[in-house]
Design a protein around this motif. Structure first.
Motif, PDB file in Angstrom:
ATOM      1  N   ILE A  63       0.836  -1.206   0.000  1.00 26.46           N
ATOM      2  CA  ILE A  63       0.000   0.000   0.000  1.00 26.46           C
ATOM      3  C   ILE A  63       0.869   1.254   0.000  1.00 26.46           C
ATOM      4  N   GLU A  64       1.971   1.206   0.731  1.00 20.39           N
ATOM      5  CA  GLU A  64       2.868   2.374   0.741  1.00 20.39           C
ATOM      6  C   GLU A  64       3.393   2.655  -0.656  1.00 20.39           C
ATOM      7  N   LYS A  65       3.820   1.604  -1.349  1.00 17.23           N
ATOM      8  CA  LYS A  65       4.328   1.786  -2.721  1.00 17.23           C
ATOM      9  C   LYS A  65       3.221   2.262  -3.655  1.00 17.23           C
ATOM     10  N   LEU A  66       2.055   1.661  -3.538  1.00 23.55           N
ATOM     11  CA  LEU A  66       0.952   2.032  -4.433  1.00 23.55           C
ATOM     12  C   LEU A  66       0.507   3.468  -4.171  1.00 23.55           C
ATOM     13  N   SER A  67       0.539   3.869  -2.920  1.00 19.73           N
ATOM     14  CA  SER A  67       0.083   5.229  -2.606  1.00 19.73           C
ATOM     15  C   SER A  67       1.005   6.256  -3.273  1.00 19.73           C
ATOM     16  N   ARG A  68       2.314   5.951  -3.291  1.00 21.06           N
ATOM     17  CA  ARG A  68       3.240   6.881  -3.944  1.00 21.06           C
ATOM     18  C   ARG A  68       2.975   6.938  -5.446  1.00 21.06           C
ATOM     19  N   LYS A  69       2.645   5.800  -6.024  1.00 20.77           N
ATOM     20  CA  LYS A  69       2.432   5.779  -7.478  1.00 20.77           C
ATOM     21  C   LYS A  69       1.074   6.362  -7.851  1.00 20.77           C
TER      22      LYS A  69
END
Lengths: 195, 152
Positions: free
Chosen positions: A171-177
Motif C-alpha cells: 500500500i505504501e508503494k501504491l500510494s506513492r504511485k
C-alpha cells in the motif's frame, strides 16, 4: 423463503453439481468464478495468456475430481490456492520475460463514455505490476476478494502477520504511485459536479 | 494474533504517509474499482468445457477397455483350465504307444509269465475297457494311464 448464500457456498454448490452430473455442470462454476480467477492469476503470471492456461488447468482438474472442492472447508480459498499453484508451475516452466509496464496482454472491459475511468484502471493495474508478486497477491486478495489476513494467509501459506506486513509495504508503494491519479480523479469529479 | 488481524487495523481513515496525509480508503476504493477491468477471453469458456468433456470421455473409454481386458483375461484363464482337463482325458483316451506302451507292458504281470505278445493283448484289452468306461462317464484313474506327462 430467502436464504443468504455466500460466494464460497455457491462455489461448493457448483462443485456438488459437477460431482452429480459430470463435466456438463462445469459451466456453472466457470461462469461464477472465471473472471475472478483470471484476474488473480494475472497478478502472478503477469500475462493473461498464461493466466488463462492456469485457470483452464485448474477447472479441468476440478471437473476430473470435484470432491476436492466438495470436501474442502473453504472451497473458494481452496480454488484460489489451486489456481495459484498452477500459475506458479506455468511461471517456472515458461520463464517468460514480461515488460512490467506493458498491459498489452490484458483483455479489458471498455465503455465508450468512461475513457478517463479506464485510464485510472490502467494505472492501477500498471502500479500493481510494479510490485513484487508476493505483495500484489496480498493486495488482490485483500481488496478484490475481500479476505482478511487470516484467510489470505491460508491461501498463500503464510502467517496473518506476514500477510499484513506485505499489505502495508504494498500500500505504501501504491500510494506513492497512485496519489497523483487519485487527486486528478477527485478534481475531475469536482469539476463535473460543479459544471 | 488472528483476531488482531481480523479486525484489520488498516481500514478506514488512518493516514499512511508522513508529510502528505493520504486516505487509505480512497486508495482502496480506486484499486477496488479496477477489479473488473480485466476479463477472460471469449474462447476460454468453450476451451475449458471442451477439454473437460474430452478428459471425461477418455476416462470412460479407459474404464470400459480395462473392464473388457479383465473379462478377456478371465475367459482365457477359464479356457486354459478347461483345456488342461480336456487334454488329460484326450491323452488318456489315446492309443498307448512308444515309451508309454513299454511302461505299461513292464508293469503288467502277464509279461513275466506268458511273454510280450500276451502282455500286449492284455494291456490293449484293459485300455479299451477303460476308454469305454470313461466314454460312458466313469472317472479315469490317472495312476493307471502312465502318460508321458506324469512320468516327466
Amino acid at each position: 423463503m430467502i436464504t443468504s448464500c455466500t460466494f464460497p457456498d455457491r462455489v461448493r454448490q457448483c462443485a456438488d453439481r459437477i460431482a452429480e452430473s459430470g463435466p456438463a455442470a462445469l459451466a456453472g462454476l466457470f461462469d461464477l468464478t472465471a473472471q475472478r480467477l483470471v484476474r488473480y492469476s494475472v497478478t502472478i503470471t503477469r500475462n493473461q495468456h498464461d493466466a488463462e492456461d492456469a485457470v483452464q488447468g485448474t477447472l479441468v482438474r476440478v471437473a476430473d475430481t470435484p470432491r476436492l472442492l466438495c470436501h474442502a472447508d473453504e472451497p473458494w480459498a481452496y480454488l484460489l490456492r489451486m489456481v495459484r499453484n498452477e500459475s506458479l508451475l506455468i511461471m517456472r516452466r515458461r520463464k517468460r520475460w514480461t515488460s512490467l509496464l506493458s498491459l498489452a496482454d490484458l483483455l479489458t472491459r471498455r465503455t465508450v463514455d468512461e475513457v478517463e475511468v479506464e485510464e485510472t484502471h490502467r494505472e492501477v493495474w500498471a502500479a500493481l505490476r510494479t510490485l513484487p508478486t508476493e505483495q500484489s497477491e496480498v493486495v488482490v486478495l485483500k481488496i478484490w476478494e475481500v479476505m482478511n489476513f487470516a484467510q489470505i494467509g491460508g491461501v498463500l501459506g503464510i502467517s496473518p502477520a506476514t500477510a499484513a506486513s506485505r499489505y502495508r509495504y504494498a500500500i505504501e508503494k501504491l500510494s506513492r504511485k497512485l496519489i497523483r491519479t487519485a487527486d486528478i480523479d477527485s478534481t475531475r469529479a469536482e469539476v463535473d459536479h460543479g459544471g | 494474533m488472528e483476531d488482531e488481524f481480523r479486525d484489520d487495523p488498516w481500514r478506514s481513515d488512518r493516514p499512511l504517509g508522513d508529510d502528505d496525509a493520504f486516505d487509505l480508503a480512497k486508495l482502496e476504493r480506486m484499486i477496488a474499482s479496477a477489479g473488473h477491468y480485466v476479463r477472460p477471453t471469449d474462447d476460454l469458456r468453450p476451451r475449458v468445457l471442451e477439454l473437460a468433456r474430452e478428459r471425461y470421455g477418455d476416462r470412460r473409454t479407459f474404464r470400459r477397455l480395462a473392464g473388457a481386458m479383465g473379462v478377456a483375461a478371465l475367459c482365457v484363464m477359464t479356457g486354459m483350465v478347461i483345456s488342461d482337463r480336456f487334454q488329460t482325458r484326450v491323452e488318456a483316451a489315446g492309443v498307448p504307444r512308444g515309451e508309454r506302451l513299454e511302461r505299461m507292458l513292464d508293469a503288467h504281470p502277464t509279461r513275466a509269465r506268458e511273454g510280450q505278445v500276451a502282455a500286449w493283448a492284455d494291456v490293449l484289452t484293459d485300455w479299451r475297457g477303460r476308454v469305454a468306461a470313461s466314454l460312458s462317464g466313469a472317472p479315469i484313474d490317472p495312476a493307471s494311464m502312465l502318460t508321458d506327462s506324469e512320468n516327466n
